[in-house]
Design an enzyme around this catalytic site. Structure first.
Site, PDB file in Angstrom:
ATOM      1  CG  ASP A 219      63.360  -4.984  11.836  1.00 30.83           C
ATOM      2  OD1 ASP A 219      64.130  -5.725  12.474  1.00 30.83           O
ATOM      3  OD2 ASP A 219      62.236  -5.366  11.455  1.00 30.83           O
ATOM      4  CG  HIS A 220      64.304  -6.553  15.959  1.00 28.89           C
ATOM      5  ND1 HIS A 220      63.505  -6.547  14.841  1.00 28.89           N
ATOM      6  CD2 HIS A 220      63.607  -7.237  16.900  1.00 28.89           C
ATOM      7  CE1 HIS A 220      62.379  -7.199  15.092  1.00 28.89           C
ATOM      8  NE2 HIS A 220      62.425  -7.630  16.338  1.00 28.89           N
TER       9      HIS A 220
ATOM     10  CG  ASP B   1      59.410 -10.702  14.289  1.00 31.21           C
ATOM     11  OD1 ASP B   1      60.283 -10.082  14.926  1.00 31.21           O
ATOM     12  OD2 ASP B   1      58.195 -10.479  14.424  1.00 31.21           O
TER      13      ASP B   1
ATOM     14  NE  ARG C   4      53.868 -10.595  21.090  1.00 33.84           N
ATOM     15  CZ  ARG C   4      54.659 -11.216  20.238  1.00 33.84           C
ATOM     16  NH1 ARG C   4      55.932 -10.901  20.166  1.00 33.84           N
ATOM     17  NH2 ARG C   4      54.194 -12.181  19.469  1.00 33.84           N
TER      18      ARG C   4
ATOM     19  CB  SER D  36      59.181 -12.879  20.477  1.00 33.16           C
ATOM     20  OG  SER D  36      60.184 -12.999  19.508  1.00 33.16           O
TER      21      SER D  36
ATOM     22  NE  ARG E 103      62.669 -12.169  22.006  1.00 36.00           N
ATOM     23  CZ  ARG E 103      61.974 -11.291  22.728  1.00 36.00           C
ATOM     24  NH1 ARG E 103      62.014 -11.339  24.033  1.00 36.00           N
ATOM     25  NH2 ARG E 103      61.222 -10.399  22.133  1.00 36.00           N
TER      26      ARG E 103
END
Length: 754
Positions: free
Chosen positions: A94-95, A159, A447, A642, A644
């Site tokens: 999806d990213h 995520d 965000r 995130s 991340r």
């Protein structure tokens, strides 16, 4: 239907485990406590764990990964020595789909442009028994809510918005890829036992107020770090009046207050959603243990006794909010926006309104926005701003098309993007963004950090509900208050928008032709995963070097970051997403968004080897090439945002040994630990001010690294003077072993060899 046997097993254990916990704790339990104690890795070892103190081992039911983070997670899992994942796991593409023209052409471009990465993820999933959701299937968190989330379950995901699944009564937590590897490898997953924040909702939403306004209000109350280390549990009559997807919206944006996760007790709205998404059997199973899927009655009767913090919000009195700009916790009721915008010099012309993302892309959200689009047509209003819609899943997109909503949006000139994250994560090819012009956008995302949506630091982004965003797009004015203001239509008449209406669930049921799911091979042993050695998108991982057992000395200051330093500042998304599977290439974005406390510039730091100023990654590479360690210094809530883990892996890869800050965001601190780095905090925050541009750091007692024992660092300044400072850490014995081994993954690999 997925995971039915797993859910039966989880529910079969639920009651006995909760009863055992009650015997030990000798008190009624919150919902969060019930789920946590029901998922202990060693369920017989029940203790009265101290909130915010004890590290506890858990056994989550499943793992979910999105494509950008899955690359690094699965590259790590490939080194773990396991033939298959130990728990059900999924990958969701999806990213990597950029919003530009529209859904179909954007998806086609993404498939061509990211073919190598998608093929890699598909083959790894096939080999290790992982469910694969193809590009276009939808946003991970909406797809999880529709297919996998279940009341009382526990999951982790790579995520930060994994917490969305709290809308169906889960404990769902965002983590780094190394944490996911632990669980997929069948190992315990460690978490500091969270503190508990109770939010009592009274009254009922009506008119223009939406579930989004609840979390926008909470964000204003708690700030971006007020939920750190906590689970937020919502309850009360107001909570029961919300739809399951509305609950999901609230839980989703709990990531913006730093919360470990958020959740709601099981109720009729969750049952309705389970049945509507084809999971009637799960609803029946949940009904069979419903007394365990919410807090004990005594807890909600006297919540102040059982929660560490209590907030009460009367939904009858709640007003629509807009949060921003540049931070999701700056909360402004819509009635105050005009004066706030004037006082702060915010641009009031709304250029673009965007609805969708994992936070607000449900059928209910889109139906309420569509009701306003109908009014715009009927009342002869022209939409003053550009307007875009991003459906949350192919199931949602197909259903809203069937029910005529896309046709309605077409009539007001809206663009429907692909079922993907798109503009929410910076995957938006916005025309003119490179000019850097000052402008305002409104969106229903989560965000709104500087540069996040379009890469323009002068884009003022405000977060609101889909219905409020739609109204502001129609008006084209940030100060427009739809509760009382009128608009001039094409006939010159003053017209007022009526409050939005919508449907919790589609009256004709959900529909879809191809949801986008691909099951893995029954036996993946013969599947080959190929990574081209000359690829600039993918790179097989080499193990990080183990600690040599000596004090770190002669470490140069790389950067002293000032103010907000989120994971977007440390490792930007947007165009950099294409390198998420290539550690060396993506490391070229390390800390390029952080503000240097010396001079206030971004991506410009002093190279102590030659006295010249250069980009942060280049200076880090220079130190690494010279065999010199480096250190990053930061401010409060460092690593906000995130999950991340690239924000931890990049400095590790480029020779940074320690990150020393005033305070950390939870996920980032864990990610640093997992990658074998030192995540440290100033014992005296005033010592941050002692750090100078040419400083060199010597650890004096790292050889005695132990839980609960502060470390001592000698800071040597350019003039030869020194400051000796104390720094704290939260490492336990296991995490210190990660550091010694060079990373948690190194330790897993060692254990598997043994």
């Amino acid at each position: 239907m997925f995971d039915l046997d797993l859910i039966k097993k989880t529910y079969g254990n639920f009651g006995p485990r909760i009863e055992l916990a009650k015997e030990v704790l000798k008190k009624p339990l919150t919902l969060a406590e019930k789920i946590l104690y029901a998922h202990l890795y060693e369920p017989e070892k029940v203790e009265n764990f101290k909130r915010g103190v004890n590290y506890v081992d858990f056994a989550p039911d499943r793992v979910a990964m999105q494509d950008a983070t899955a690359q690094m997670a699965l590259l790590q899992f490939m080194n773990a020595g396991k033939p298959q994942t130990a728990v059900p796991s999924t990958v969701h593409c999806d990213h990597l789909i950029q919003a530009s023209v529209g859904g179909t052409p954007d998806l086609k471009f993404a498939l061509e442009n990211n073919k190598e990465v998608f093929n890699f993820l598909e083959s790894v999933s096939n080999k290790y028994g992982i469910g694969f959701w193809k590009p276009g299937a939808g946003i991970i968190h909406q797809v999880v809510l529709e297919n996998y989330a279940f009341p009382g379950g526990m999951m982790i995901g790579t995520d930060s918005h994994t917490v969305n699944a709290g809308g169906l009564g889960m404990i769902a937590i965002g983590v780094g890829g190394a944490d996911a590897v632990d669980v997929m490898a069948g190992m315990a997953w460690e978490l500091k036992f969270p503190k508990l924040i109770g939010v009592k909702l009274t009254g009922k939403l009506s008119g223009w107020t939406a579930p989004k306004d609840i979390i926008l209000k909470v964000a204003g109350l708690l700030t971006v770090k007020g939920g750190t280390g906590c689970i937020v549990e919502y309850f009360g009559e107001g909570a029961q009046s919300l739809s399951a997807t509305g609950k999901g919206t609230i839980c989703n944006m709990g990531a913006e207050i730093g919360a470990t996760t958020s959740t709601f007790g099981y109720d009729e709205s969750m049952e309705r959603y389970l049945r509507a998404t084809g999971r009637a059997e799960v609803a029946e199973l949940a009904n069979g243990i419903k007394e365990h899927l919410t807090a004990d009655a005594e807890v909600y009767a006297e919540p102040e006794k059982y929660f560490d913090q209590l907030i009460e919000i009367n939904l009858d009195e709640l007003e629509p909010h807009l949060n921003g700009p540049f931070t999701p916790d700056r909360a402004t009721p819509i009635s105050k926006m005009a004066e706030e915008a004037k006082a702060n010099g915010w641009p009031t012309k709304v250029e673009v309104g965007l609805i969708g993302s994992c936070t607000n892309s449900s059928y209910e959200d889109i139906s309420r926005a569509a009701s306003l689009a109908v009014q715009a047509v009927d009342k002869k209003l022209k939409t003053k701003a550009q307007f875009t819609i991003t459906p949350g899943s192919e199931q949602v997109r197909y259903t809203i098309e069937r029910d005529g909503f896309i046709d309605i949006f077409d009539k007001i000139g809206a663009s429907v993007f692909a079922n993907a994250c798109g503009p929410c994560i910076g995957q938006w090819a916005r025309p003119g963004a490179d000019k850097g012009e000052k402008n305002t956008i409104v969106h229903s995302f989560n965000r709104n950090f500087s540069k996040r949506a379009d890469g323009n630091p002068n884009t003022f982004a405000f977060v609101g509900s889909p219905e409020l965003v739609t109204a502001l797009a129609i008006a084209g004015d940030l100060t427009f208050n739809p509760l009382k203001d009128t608009l001039t239509n094409e006939a010159g008449q003053q017209v007022k928008l009526d409050p939005p209406t919508g449907h919790e669930l589609p009256s004709k049921g959900f529909a879809v032709e191809d949801a986008g799911y691909q099951a893995p091979a029954a036996d993946g042993s013969s599947v080959n995963v190929v990574v081209a050695p000359d690829s600039n998108r993918l790179q097989l991982l080499s193990a990080f070097q183990a600690w040599d057992g000596k004090n770190i000395t002669g470490a140069k200051l790389l950067i002293k970051a000032e103010g907000k330093c989120t994971t977007d500042h440390i490792s930007m998304a947007g165009p950099w997403l294409r390198f998420r599977g290539h550690l060396d290439n993506i490391s070229n974005n390390m800390l390029i968004g952080a503000v240097n406390a010396f001079g206030g510039a971004t991506n410009k730091v002093k190279n102590q080897l030659n006295g010249e100023f250069d980009e942060v990654p280049k200076v880090a590479r220079a130190y690494k090439a010279a065999g010199i360690p480096s250190i990053v210094v930061g401010d409060h809530n460092y690593g906000e945002g995130s999950s991340r883990e690239h924000a931890a892996m990049e400095p590790r890869h480029l020779g940074v040994k320690a990150v020393l800050v005033k305070s950390f965001a939870r996920i980032h601190e864990t990610n640093l630990k997992k990658q074998g780095m030192l995540g440290l905090t100033f014992a005296d925050e005033a010592d941050y001010d002692k750090i100078q541009e040419d400083d060199v750091f010597n650890f004096l007692d790292l050889t005695d690294f132990a839980p609960g024992k502060p470390l001592t660092i000698e800071v040597v300044h350019a003039d030869g003077s020194k400051d000796t400072i104390k720094v704290n850490h939260t490492y336990n014995e296991q995490q210190i072993e990660w550091f010694k081994a060079g990373s948690a993954l190194n330790l897993i690999a060692q254990q598997n060899k043994n």
